[in-house]
Design an enzyme around this catalytic site. Structure first.
Site, PDB file in Angstrom:
ATOM      1  N   CYS A   1      -3.541  -1.042  -2.372  1.00 17.88           N
ATOM      2  CA  CYS A   1      -3.911   0.431  -2.901  1.00 17.88           C
ATOM      3  C   CYS A   1      -4.464   0.554  -4.210  1.00 17.88           C
ATOM      4  CB  CYS A   1      -2.507   1.256  -2.837  1.00 17.88           C
ATOM      5  SG  CYS A   1      -2.468   3.039  -3.465  1.00 17.88           S
TER       6      CYS A   1
ATOM      7  N   ASP B   1       0.970  -1.281   0.000  1.00 21.42           N
ATOM      8  CA  ASP B   1       0.151   0.216  -0.155  1.00 21.42           C
ATOM      9  C   ASP B   1       0.972   1.270  -0.075  1.00 21.42           C
ATOM     10  OD1 ASP B   1      -2.270   1.590   0.146  1.00 21.42           O
ATOM     11  OD2 ASP B   1      -2.231   1.963   2.262  1.00 21.42           O
ATOM     12  N   SER B   2       0.422   2.454  -0.512  1.00 22.08           N
ATOM     13  CA  SER B   2       0.941   3.596  -0.220  1.00 22.08           C
ATOM     14  C   SER B   2       1.274   4.050   1.073  1.00 22.08           C
ATOM     15  CB  SER B   2       0.057   4.587  -1.144  1.00 22.08           C
ATOM     16  OG  SER B   2      -1.046   4.656  -0.400  1.00 22.08           O
TER      17      SER B   2
ATOM     18  N   CYS C   1     -10.907   3.075  -1.700  1.00 22.35           N
ATOM     19  CA  CYS C   1      -9.664   3.594  -1.304  1.00 22.35           C
ATOM     20  C   CYS C   1      -9.308   2.790   0.029  1.00 22.35           C
ATOM     21  CB  CYS C   1      -9.997   4.984  -1.078  1.00 22.35           C
ATOM     22  SG  CYS C   1      -8.622   5.816   0.185  1.00 22.35           S
TER      23      CYS C   1
END
Ligand code: DGL
Length: 264
Positions: free
Chosen positions: A70, A7-8, A182
Site C-alpha cells: 500500500c 495492503d489497506s 497506488c
C-alpha cells in the site's frame, strides 16, 4: 518464515500476483485491511495505527519479511515502523515499502520531469517528492491526488475510471515519467499508456516490484535462507463480503480468501 504482503484492501493482490508469478516457491501471507479501506482518505494517525496492527498480525502469522504494498501505508507509516516499532517489537523482521523501489525505477532512465498520481494521503505526505529529490535534486516533480480512481475501480466501473484517467493524464502530457503511486492503478496502466504521449513512461508497480524483491533477496542471503519454500499462499482480510470476493477475483483471478476472526 513466510513473506507477508500488506495492503489497506485488495489492490495489493495485483503486486502479490506478480511476486507469486516470479517466485512461486516461497510461502506468502497476504493481509488486506478491508475493514478500514480506504486508507487514502484517513488521517495520518489512523493510517499509522491500522498499519501497526496489520504488521503485528503478519508477524503473528510467522512472516519474517513484510512488504507493504500500500502506497498510503508506506508513505505514512514505513519510516516509523523501520526506525522505532520493529527494532523494539520484532528486531529480526524486515519491513519494506513500495516507494523507494518505485522512485529508483523512475530516475533510472535520466528523467528530468517526473509526475506522481496517488491517493490524497500519499500526496499530502510528499513522500514521493522527498525521495525523488534525495536521488536527483534538480528533478521537476508534480504530485497529484486522484481520489476518484480507487472507488471507480472497486465498483468495477472502468468507464468512469477511464474518464478520470483522461482528465488526470492531461497534467502529465509533457512529463518524462508518470509514477502510478497506488495499488489499484496498475489495473488502469494500459488506459494511461493509451491516452498519454508515448514519450511519457508510465511506471506501474506490478511491473517492477517482483524484480526489486528478487534483487533484495539476492543481496540479503541471511534473510532469504530463513524463508520457507512450500508454494503455500494464504489470503486474509479483516472483513469479507460478496463485493470483496468479486474485487479479489478482478485483482488476482481465482482465489480463496478468508476473513480473520481476531485481529492481533
Ligand atoms: N492501497 C492504497 C494505496 O496504494 C489505495 C487504497 C486506499 O486508499 O486504501 O495507496
Amino acid at each position: 518464515m513466510k513473506i507477508g504482503v500488506f495492503d489497506s484492501g485488495l489492490g495489493g493482490l495485483v503486486v502479490t500476483k506478480a511476486f507469486i508469478t516470479a517466485m512461486p516457491e516461497y510461502d506468502y501471507v497476504y493481509y488486506g485491511d478491508t475493514k478500514h479501506l480506504p486508507y487514502g482518505e484517513k488521517t495520518s494517525g489512523q493510517i499509522l495505527s491500522y498499519t501497526i496492527d496489520a504488521i503485528k498480525f503478519l508477524i503473528s502469522q510467522n512472516c519474517g519479511l513484510i512488504i507493504i504494498a500500500c502506497n498510503t501505508a508506506t508513505s505514512i507509516a514505513l519510516r516509523y515502523l523501520q526506525q522505532k516499532f520493529i527494532p523494539s517489537f520484532a528486531p529480526d523482521v524486515k519491513v519494506l515499502g513500495v516507494v523507494i523501489p518505485t522512485v529508483e525505477e523512475a530516475i533510472a532512465d535520466k528523467a528530468a520531469k517526473v509526475g506522481v498520481l496517488a491517493t490524497n494521503a500519499t500526496v499530502r505526505s510528499h513522500i514521493y517528492r522527498q525521495e525523488l529529490l534525495k536521488l536527483k535534486s534538480d528533478l521537476e516533480i508534480k504530485e497529484v491526488a486522484a481520489p476518484e480512481l480507487v472507488p471507480a475501480i472497486e465498483n468495477n466501473d472502468f468507464d468512469l475510471a477511464e474518464k478520470f484517467v483522461k482528465q488526470y493524464a492531461k497534467d502529465f502530457d509533457d512529463f518524462d515519467s508518470l509514477i502510478l503511486g497506488c495499488t489499484h492503478y496498475p489495473l488502469l496502466k494500459e488506459y494511461f499508456r493509451k491516452v498519454l504521449p508515448t514519450s511519457v513512461r508510465v511506471i506501474s508497480q506490478d511491473e517492477l516490484m517482483s524484480g526489486k524483491l528478487k534483487d533484495y533477496l539476492n543481496r540479503h542471503v541471511e534473510i532469504d535462507i530463513c524463508l520457507s519454500r512450500n508454494f503455500e499462499y494464504k489470503f486474509l482480510v479483516s472483513s469479507l463480503n460478496e463485493h470483496y470476493k468479486k474485487v479479489a477475483q478482478m485483482m488476482f483471478g481465482n482465489i480463496d480468501i478468508e476473513e480473520i476472526k481476531t485481529h492481533v
